[in-house]
Design a protein around this motif. Structure first.
Motif, mmCIF file in Angstrom:
data_model
loop_
_atom_site.group_PDB
_atom_site.id
_atom_site.type_symbol
_atom_site.label_atom_id
_atom_site.label_comp_id
_atom_site.label_asym_id
_atom_site.label_seq_id
_atom_site.Cartn_x
_atom_site.Cartn_y
_atom_site.Cartn_z
ATOM 1 N N PHE A 1321 21.391 -15.811 -41.814
ATOM 2 C CA PHE A 1321 20.490 -14.898 -41.084
ATOM 3 C C PHE A 1321 19.113 -14.780 -41.748
ATOM 4 O O PHE A 1321 18.280 -14.026 -41.268
ATOM 5 N N ASP A 1503 15.314 -5.164 -33.261
ATOM 6 C CA ASP A 1503 15.881 -6.511 -33.472
ATOM 7 C C ASP A 1503 16.440 -6.651 -34.883
ATOM 8 O O ASP A 1503 17.513 -7.253 -35.087
ATOM 9 N N LEU A 1506 19.745 -4.929 -35.049
ATOM 10 C CA LEU A 1506 20.812 -5.724 -34.433
ATOM 11 C C LEU A 1506 21.272 -6.837 -35.373
ATOM 12 O O LEU A 1506 22.479 -7.095 -35.518
ATOM 13 N N ILE A 1507 20.290 -7.510 -35.986
ATOM 14 C CA ILE A 1507 20.653 -8.574 -36.923
ATOM 15 C C ILE A 1507 21.442 -7.991 -38.090
ATOM 16 O O ILE A 1507 22.413 -8.582 -38.565
ATOM 17 N N ASN A 1508 21.018 -6.822 -38.564
ATOM 18 C CA ASN A 1508 21.720 -6.192 -39.687
ATOM 19 C C ASN A 1508 23.155 -5.851 -39.300
ATOM 20 O O ASN A 1508 24.085 -6.032 -40.091
ATOM 21 N N LYS A 1509 23.328 -5.344 -38.073
ATOM 22 C CA LYS A 1509 24.689 -5.025 -37.628
ATOM 23 C C LYS A 1509 25.519 -6.298 -37.521
ATOM 24 O O LYS A 1509 26.704 -6.315 -37.886
ATOM 25 N N GLU A 1510 24.917 -7.362 -37.022
ATOM 26 C CA GLU A 1510 25.647 -8.634 -36.908
ATOM 27 C C GLU A 1510 26.046 -9.154 -38.282
ATOM 28 O O GLU A 1510 27.179 -9.640 -38.470
ATOM 29 N N LYS A 1511 25.108 -9.035 -39.229
ATOM 30 C CA LYS A 1511 25.441 -9.455 -40.597
ATOM 31 C C LYS A 1511 26.584 -8.620 -41.139
ATOM 32 O O LYS A 1511 27.528 -9.152 -41.744
ATOM 33 N N GLN A 1513 28.835 -7.064 -39.540
ATOM 34 C CA GLN A 1513 30.091 -7.369 -38.842
ATOM 35 C C GLN A 1513 30.740 -8.627 -39.410
ATOM 36 O O GLN A 1513 31.945 -8.662 -39.642
ATOM 37 N N LYS A 1514 29.932 -9.650 -39.634
ATOM 38 C CA LYS A 1514 30.482 -10.877 -40.196
ATOM 39 C C LYS A 1514 30.954 -10.681 -41.630
ATOM 40 O O LYS A 1514 31.945 -11.264 -42.053
#
Length: 1795
Positions: A1321, A1503, A1506-1511, A1513-1514
């Protein structure tokens, strides 16, 4: 020609010269200004003119009317030679040498050693001498105030010429040119004037300043008469005489040393081609070409040409000869030097000839023999000799011959014999010399290892023969020297001694460690006292051998010692110290010996005196006395004048005298610091003495008395003299030495200026009241020839003097003729003592570092104590050895006893404290050794550590395995690789500072937005600049001073009060919180709340990037490495403990073996097997090799070299390793074998029958040994078990650490997985972060601009308000100008309000501005048209440009001006509104733009979220291993652990408990905060109410204060400035100055009145003279007129026809000439009239203003002209010639004089 005529000629030569100094020094210097002969001399000096020597030379100074004969002392002989003076040896002929000795010029005949003398003419010394090339003249350049150069003729010694005005103070060098026509002289400080003389005519040819440094030498070129060279301190200069359009000039060029170090140049030689070679201080030669160094000449291998200073002195036969301070003369090849060139600055060559004059020789100058083709030279040796040298450098050349030998340096000691006319001297040249001053010869000279510092001749009561000398030296040694005549000894005929005097060492002792400065015998000849600069005085008993009595310390270095004379009742010693202290001590007791350890005399009675300066007080009292006498004289004169003037003018006279009185300040009281040095002194009466001081206190003899109170510290006390005697002309010339004649009828004084004074005294005059008249003569050099020693001979017929200029003079009181009749031709030398021939030579002290008597005694005492201690120690060691032997015997006997009665080792210990004390001493010594070797140990350890780090830096550490002793447990270290440095990511992290630009913008806006708080005060300070108080120059009265002082005190009090009030206000404002103030406690509470309430910050988790994860990984790796390293350190420590344990067990086993030797075999227990260190426990020993291993390696290497052809050869290292392993196995096997106990002696020995007591003792010993055996075995067993337990514990700890490290590895793996996810990311997040940063930056810029626009808007609004206020003010002014009931009010109002077309003053730039202005102008034009149309409709005839009838023009013009000003204000107002609207538009646009940017920023942040949440989550999907125990699981279902734990959450127990406690704390805090808020609200309301009340009260007080100020002052003033006003000192001074100025001007007016009267008288006299001239002129004019009439009548009678044609021709020729003549005469008459007028008004003569200065013209024949008497009307000058008349009219400026 008389002497006066000759003097006048010299003065004329002096007066025709002028001085100018050089401005530049160097090769580019302009030609020097010179002083040269002006050509005004009427005639030259005759060649046979001579001066009278008796009139020129200096004479003794005798007090007038003193009846002291001028020839009191006659010069007898000079025994010295100033060898340190430059060029102090000249040769007049083959047998006559000439040199300077103080104020004398000595001509020495070499064969006969006879001396002739010439005294200096100035009486202040001689500077330099030179000999004419023809040896017919010699010059003597003197010292003093404007000294002269005397040219003497040789051999008549008559003064031939006197050259005056060449320098100010002294000449340093003189020299003739090659033909002897010119003389060059150079002066010393301060002018350093170089002068070229035409000495035969006593004229200065050229003169200029040489340089601003000391010049040693100047000489003419032997090849070019126009060139000169001078050298000196750090320079050499080349001169050239050139002819310019202004005359002969002297140009000088400085020599540039370049890269060569600057040096003093003593000598030089010029080559034929103009090059110059000079010497240096370090011994090499410099070749100068032009003004630069061509090469530096040295010997081969860069050796120096000479050692020390070198001087080249001649060039002949192709050889350049040099001499140096090393006593050698060398000849160098001229061609090599002249053609020398080198790539470097050095040129190496060797001398072609060399002559070493002698040892300890320092050549400073040489002169050549006057015989042609002679190689004989005479050399001056600075070490006190004159040499004769043969410089032919042939095999037949004579050896150097020392013609004369003298002292070198200042004379340190001089004394005369009390039995004969003998004199002894000593100096620092290490020699002692004895002279016969009757025979005028030197008897002997003896040299020692150190220089002499003082000398005294023993009195007859000590040595009857008068041949004993006591000499002190600079190393503190005192030598007793015995003088005798060897020819009178018993074996004189056999030995036939060469000399008639010898000096033999009788005794030498060293009482001091510093130079001996004084020696003195007491009046009884029983005690010798010696003083030194080490502040000690030593006493000795006098006898065949001198024995020390003791010494005392004094407060300063000893200057002189004087024993009390026989007239005193007690025998005491007066010690004079150089520091101004005087100590009187009693004579030391010969039999008393206070201490055996030291010679110091503690109980010797003493009294001290410390001189306190009273000279300034004496001068002050003299000044007071002088002023009182002057006042008394004035008072008497005033009384006499009062009697003459009477009572009427008495008051006026008194006032005038009071005004004239101007009392000056008295001289201040001054105490010199440091104190003045003490020069000399002598006893007057018991307890009283006279002192002569130097420095500030010079000029007096002080009579001092030892005080009775001696309790004060001698170093701190201050004692004043009780009387003094003023010594004439000695303020800068103190008395350095004092001596009396035998009958005390004469007092002889040696002065610092080198002169001798003789004072006649009355008998018994101890107070020196008869010290008035004196006889003085300058003898030694006046600058450095301080006369330190003056002595009278035994019969008072001779006076001997010695000074600092190496000169020794003898004077006689009788003329030489009478002296030869009275005395014998030579002095008597004492005969040798009986038995002197067989007496052994005394031992001398040759080592300067030898011990003094006191040091030797102390060392002897120490040696005796050490010897006694060593004897005691040896005796103690002997006793100890005996005790040890006996103890060993006891042990042996005890061992032979049966075991049951044998004593144990512990029972044999008498006292354990002895062993403890010995151990402490050993430990202390070990600690001292460690401290001494600490630095070396640290150095070696650092070097070893560096070497190990270098060798092991990139290697992994070896694994160390520690094995247990009784079990199979083992523990090994971790194999730690070298920890790599932390790596950074490829892409650097983007760092931003969101607040940086905002803060910068805020700082930029701050100066405009926030004006300075103290602007009012600043403006006030600018408007009211600080008044500069001028420096007071007028003395005010007491009343005025008191008034000013009180005003200043009052102002200071007010200023202090105001300052205190300001400080209080400042403190109050400092304590006032700011508007946005937040309590730090609240901030801390909020921070804690944020940290504890996790839900509050759940949605605001800080974003984590790959770089942060990398840092976490590095930190975890570092922690893992640290834990492993710590465990390795523990294991290594355990290994070291095992090594120490095995060493201890080996020692215990040895002890066990010793114990078992005393036991029976059946009682011996088997010893334990000693373990060994395994190889894996010490892997570092692989790199350690022994000397044997190295030797074995060398042996194998030699063998391998021999069998190098073998193919199956094994590697050297492998073979060596195999052998080392075999050796280790063998040693380990031997060590592992069980120790075999030695066979008891009891078995081998035959049994012996023992008694009962012995059996009992043997039994006791056996029991003790069994116990010790069991103890040793038990200790060894316990140690082994303890070590195994420690190893087991460490093993368990390592297992636990392994589990933790495994978990850390898992955590490291998790971090790695997270970092890989973050890297995925990273690119997207970086792009968004850049966009966000850009938005933030743009938002900050917009915000900054908005704030600026808002500030501008506020400013424009305020400007518009000000313009509107100005417009209202103009309207009010217009209404005020109209007044009331003005009939033209309506018309003028229309004029004032009318809008007219006006030309625009400024053109608008820019398209947008033009459009706006066009629109505005259109609108204005429309409105103007409307307004004008309205006016036209109302009044069609309205015209505002014409003033109506009846209206005042001033009022109309004022209305027009006000209209113009109103229109200007309206235009400015319209412009400001337009700018305001534009700023509003820009602000609105920026606000809209800011909203857009904020929206963009919010979208980017979304944005990013959102990227932070995606990170996240992974990252949450990653598996993390968490080991748990069963008791840690609290997730239970029906009391049991479920099989599925996916719904469980892992939480720290302490964190859970903290959250539960935090809930209760927050409830309590909530209640507390509510209560605090309620109290704060109440407190705020109360403060607001009180603030309103205080504001109202302040306003009321301000109004009241302003009313009071207006009432009192009429305007508002600054009360603080009013309170701090002080009295104007300047005003008072101006008043006083006004009074003084008026008085001075009144006096000046009186003077001018007198001058006017004198001028009027002069004017009257001039007018009378002019009247006489006018009367004569009128008379001549009348006579001329009468003659013309007679001539005309006579011509009429002659026939006109006969001469008509002829006269017409003559008249035609004469008319032009006469017209020109009349014109010139008119001009002359006009000039004469102007001169008459000017003389009548000013009394002087100037040329007319219209006439230029003309050369006088010859008088022309003038026709008869008649001048009428002057009157007030115009003056007509008529000339008659054939009817032509020329009239010159001039208005008369003065009335007709009255006859």
């Amino acid at each position: 020609m008389s002497v006066n005529d000759m003097c006048s000629v010299g003065e004329q030569a002096e007066n025709t010269s002028t001085f100018t100094q050089e401005d530049n020094e160097g090769c580019d210097a302009e030609p020097y200004e010179i002083r040269q002969e002006s050509g005004g001399r009427s005639k030259e000096l005759p060649a046979d003119m001579y001066y009278n020597y008796e009139e020129l030379h200096s004479r003794p100074t005798v007090t007038p009317d003193s009846e002291i004969p001028e020839n009191l002392l006659h010069l007898s002989h000079s025994f010295g030679y100033d060898s340190s003076r430059r060029s102090n040896l000249k040769l007049l002929d083959e047998t006559t040498l000439m040199f300077i000795a103080g104020n004398l010029l000595i001509l020495l005949d070499v064969p006969t050693k006879q001396q002739r003398y010439l005294r200096s003419c100035s009486g202040e010394g001689i500077g330099a001498i030179a000999v004419h090339p023809a040896k017919e003249f010699f010059s003597v350049a003197e010292k003093g105030n404007h000294p002269s150069i005397i040219i003497y003729e040789y051999p008549s010694l008559r003064p031939y010429r006197v050259l005056r005005g060449g320098t100010e103070c002294e000449y340093s060098f003189v020299d003739f040119n090659l033909d002897g026509s010119l003389l060059a002289s150079v002066g010393g400080a301060p002018d350093y004037m170089l002068t070229l003389w035409n000495w035969r005519q006593e004229e200065v040819k050229l003169s200029c300043k040489a340089i601003s440094q000391e010049v040693y030498r100047v000489s003419f070129s032997p090849y070019n008469p126009g060139l000169l060279t001078s050298s000196g301190s750090g320079h050499i200069k080349f001169w050239k005489m050139v002819t310019t359009f202004t005359g002969l000039k002297l140009q000088g060029v400085m020599g540039h040393f370049g890269k060569t170090a600057a040096t003093d140049i003593e000598g030089f030689v010029e080559f034929p081609d103009g090059k110059v070679v000079s010497g240096t201080e370090w011994g090499n030669l410099l070749l100068w070409e032009g003004n630069t160094i061509r090469v530096e000449i040295c010997r081969k291998e860069r050796r120096r040409c000479h050692i020390g200073m070198v001087q080249p002195f001649t060039l002949e036969d192709g050889q350049l000869m040099t001499f140096g301070a090393d006593g050698a003369i060398r000849a160098w090849d001229f061609e090599k030097i002249n053609t020398s060139s080198s790539s470097s600055s050095m040129f190496e060559m060797e001398p072609i000839n060399e002559l070493v004059v002698g040892h300890n020789v320092w050549l400073s100058s040489v002169v050549r023999s006057s015989l042609p083709d002679s190689f004989i030279w005479f050399a001056q040796d600075s070490n006190g000799a004159v040499w004769k040298l043969d410089l032919s450098f042939t095999n037949t050349a004579a050896d150097p011959e020392r013609l004369f030998s003298f002292h070198s340096g200042a004379i340190q000691g001089l004394d005369v014999s009390k039995k004969s006319h003998l004199m002894a001297t000593t100096t620092l040249d290490r020699s002692v010399r004895v002279f016969d001053f009757v025979a005028k010869r030197e008897l002997l000279a003896t040299r020692f290892n150190q220089g002499g510092t003082t000398l005294s001749w023993a009195p007859p009561m000590v040595n009857q023969s008068g041949g004993l000398l006591v000499t002190g030296f600079e190393d503190g040694v005192v030598r007793l020297l015995e003088l005798y005549n060897p020819q009178r000894s018993q074996g004189a005929t056999e030995r036939s001694p060469e000399t008639d005097a010898e000096l033999r060492l009788r005794q030498a002792f060293k009482p001091h460690n510093a130079p001996v400065t004084a020696v003195a015998y007491d009046r009884n000849g029983e005690i010798l006292a010696t003083g030194s600069s080490d502040c000690t005085v030593f006493f000795f008993t006098v006898g065949d051998k001198y024995h020390p009595i003791g010494f005392i310390h004094v407060p300063g270095p000893v200057q002189a010692l004087e024993w009390s004379p026989h007239s005193h009742t007690e025998n005491r010693l007066l010690i004079l110290c150089r520091s101004g202290h005087v100590v009187e001590v009693h004579s030391a007791d010969l039999a008393a010996q206070e201490s055996t350890e030291t010679f110091k005399l503690h109980n010797l009675p003493r009294r001290s005196f410390r001189f306190k300066s009273i000279k300034s007080r004496i001068k002050r009292e003299e000044e007071i006395t002088r002023r009182q006498a002057a006042k008394e004289k004035k008072r008497k004169e005033r009384a006499e004048r009062l009697k003459e003037l009477g009572e009427e003018n008495a008051v006026v006279l008194e006032e005038e005298e009071e005004e004239k009185e101007d009392e000056q300040e008295l001289p201040p009281i001054c105490i010199p610091n440091p104190p003045s040095p003490l020069c000399c002194g002598f006893y007057s009466q018991p307890g009283q003495f006279w002192l002569s001081m130097g420095g500030f206190d010079a000029g007096f003899l002080y009579h001092c008395k030892l005080p009775e109170n001696q309790e004060e510290d001698p170093l701190q006390r201050q004692d004043e003299p009780f009387a003094f005697r003023h010594i004439h002309e000695t303020d800068h010339d103190p008395i350095c030495a004092v001596t009396f004649s035998s009958g005390r009828q004469l007092l002889l004084c040696g002065m610092q200026s080198g002169s001798i004074r003789v004072y006649p005294l009355q008998p018994g005059d101890h107070s020196l009241t008869s010290l008035q008249a004196y006889w003085a003569l300058s003898v030694h050099d006046n600058q450095y020839g301080h006369l330190r020693h003056v002595r009278c001979s035994l019969d008072d017929l001779f006076v001997l003097t010695a000074g600092g200029d190496s000169n020794i003079f003898s004077f006689c009181l009788l003329p030489p003729e009478e002296l030869q009749k009275t005395l014998e031709t030579k002095a008597k030398i004492p005969s040798p003592r009986v038995g002197l021939e067989i007496e052994a030579l005394a031992l001398d002290i040759e080592d300067p570092a030898a011990y003094s008597i006191e040091t030797a005694k102390q060392k002897t005492e120490k040696d005796n104590l050490r010897r006694e201690a060593e004897l005691k120690e040896a005796e103690m060691q002997r006793q100890l050895l005996e005790l040890q032997r006996r103890f060993k015997q006891v042990l042996s006997d005890n061992q032979s006893l049966p075991e049951h009665i044998r004593l144990k080792p512990q029972e044999l210990v008498l006292d354990r404290r002895f062993y403890e004390q010995a151990e402490k001493q050993k430990a202390r010594k070990v600690m001292e050794v460690r401290k001494q070797m600490a630095w070396e140990q640290e150095r070696c350890s650092i070097a070893l550590r560096k070497l190990q780090e270098w060798s092991e830096g990139s290697q992994q550490t070896d694994v160390i395995t520690v094995v247990a002793l009784r079990s199979n447990h083992r523990v090994s270290t971790y194999r730690l690789p070298v920890f790599p440095p932390p790596l950074t990511l490829d892409k650097p992290q983007i760092t931003t500072n969101p607040n940086g630009d905002g803060e910068a913008a805020q700082e930029r806006r701050k100066p405009r937005a926030e004006p300075p708080k103290d602007s009012h005060q600043t403006e006030k300070a600018v408007l009211q600049p600080r008044a500069v108080v001028p420096k007071a120059r007028i003395k005010l009265g007491d009343r005025q001073e008191e008034k000013l002082r009180k005003a200043v005190e009052k102002a200071e009090q007010a200023r202090a009060k105001i300052e205190r009030r300001k400080q209080e206000w400042a403190q109050i404002y400092a304590e006032k919180p700011e508007e946005n103030y937040v309590d730090p406690q609240d901030v801390q509470a909020i921070r804690e709340a944020k940290e504890n309430i996790r839900d509050f910050i759940r949605g605001k988790q800080p974003r984590v990037d790959a770089e942060q994860k990398k840092k976490e990984m590095v930190a975890l790796e570092e922690k893992i490495h640290e834990k492993q390293a710590e465990m390795n350190r523990w294991i290594v420590a355990l290994r070291d403990h095992k090594v120490r344990l095995l060493s201890w067990m080996a020692a215990q086993a040895q002890r066990l073996q010793e114990v078992q030797q005393g036991l029976a075999v059946h009682l011996r227990q088997p010893p334990p097997t000693l373990p060994t260190i395994l190889p894996e426990e010490t892997p570092e020993k692989k790199l350690q090799v022994s000397q044997a291993t190295l030797e074995r390696y060398w042996t194998l290497r030699e063998q391998r070299i021999k069998c190098v052809d073998q193919e199956d050869a094994v590697s050297l290292l492998e073979q060596l390793e195999k052998e080392m392993e075999l050796e280790e196995d063998r040693v380990r096997g031997e060590e592992g074998r069980p120790t075999v106990s030695a066979v008891s002696r009891d078995v081998q020995e035959t049994p012996v029958e023992l008694s009962e007591l012995e059996k009992e003792l043997q039994m006791e010993e056996e029991i003790r040994l069994l116990y010790e055996q069991n103890c040793l075995l038990q200790q060894m067993e316990n140690s082994v078990c303890q070590f195994d337990a420690e190893l087991l514990q460490l093993h368990r700890h390592k297992l636990h650490l392994d589990s933790q490290l495994k978990l850390a590895d898992l955590r490291l793996l998790t971090l790695l997985q997270e970092m890989l996810i973050l890297k995925q990311f990273e690119k997207r997040e970086g792009a968004l972060q850049e966009k966000r940063n850009g938005c933030l930056q743009e938002e900050k810029n917009i915000t900054s601009k908005l704030e600026e626009y808002n500030e501008l808007l506020e400013q424009k609004r305020s400007d518009i308000a000000k313009l509107q206020e100005r417009e209202k003010t103009l309207t009010n002014d217009f209404k005020a100008s109209l007044g009331e009931n003005n009939s033209f009010q309506e018309f003028l109002t229309k004029v004032f309000r009318n809008k007219i077309k006006r030309v625009k003053k400024k053109k608008k730039e820019g398209s947008e501005e033009e459009k706006d202005s066009d629109e505005d102008s259109d609108e204005e034009s429309d409105s103007d048209d409307d307004y004008d149309s309205d006016l036209e409709e109302g009044n069609a005839a309205f015209d505002d440009s014409v003033c109506p009838r009846g209206c005042e023009p001033e009022l109309f013009e004022n209305t027009l001006q006000l209209r113009e000003r109103r229109l200007d204000v309206e235009e400015l107002l319209v412009e400001e509104k337009r700018i305001l609207e534009a700023l509003k538009k820009e602000s609105d646009m920026l606000s809209k733009k800011n909203k857009v940017v904020q929206g963009s920023r919010q979208a980017v942040e979304d944005d990013l979220e959102l990227i932070n949440k995606e990170k996240q989550q992974k990252m949450n999907e990653l598996d993390v291993v968490v080991p748990l125990r069963l008791h840690q699981i609290a997730f239970l279902t029906n009391g049991s652990i479920p099989s599925d734990l996916s719904e469980a959450m892992v939480l720290d127990r302490t964190e859970l408990q903290g959250l539960q406690q935090r809930i209760q704390q927050l409830e309590a805090e909530k209640i507390e905060q509510k209560e605090l808020r309620r109290q704060a609200h109440q407190h705020r309301n109360r403060l607001v109410h009180e603030g309103k009340e205080m504001t109202a009260r302040i306003q009321e007080l301000e109004l009241e204060c302003n009313e009071l100020l207006m009432t009192k002052f009429g305007r508002l003033v600054d009360l603080e400035a009013l309170q701090t006003l002080t009295g104007s000192r300047r005003l008072e001074e101006l008043k006083q100055e006004k009074l003084l100025t008026e008085a001075a001007q009144a006096k000046e007016i009186k003077l001018w009145d007198v001058k006017i009267e004198e001028s009027m008288e002069a004017l009257t006299e001039a007018m009378k003279t002019n009247n006489k001239h006018l009367y004569n002129l009128s008379t001549l004019y009348e006579q001329r007129k009468e003659l013309e009439q007679k001539l005309n009548a006579r011509q009429k009678k002659m026939g006109r026809r006969q001469f008509r044609d002829h006269r017409r021709l003559l008249d035609q020729d004469a008319i032009p000439r006469l017209e020109e003549l009349v014109t010139k005469q008119c001009q002359q008459a006009e000039a004469l009239w102007k001169d008459i007028d000017l003389l009548s008004s000013k009394g002087g003569h100037v040329l007319p203003h219209n006439c230029a200065p003309l050369a006088p013209i010859a008088p022309l024949p003038s026709p008869p002209v008649t001048y009428p008497r002057r009157s007030k009307g115009p003056l007509s000058l008529q000339s008659s010639s054939r009817g032509r008349t020329l009239t010159v009219k001039r208005q008369d400026k003065m009335q007709e004089p009255h006859s």
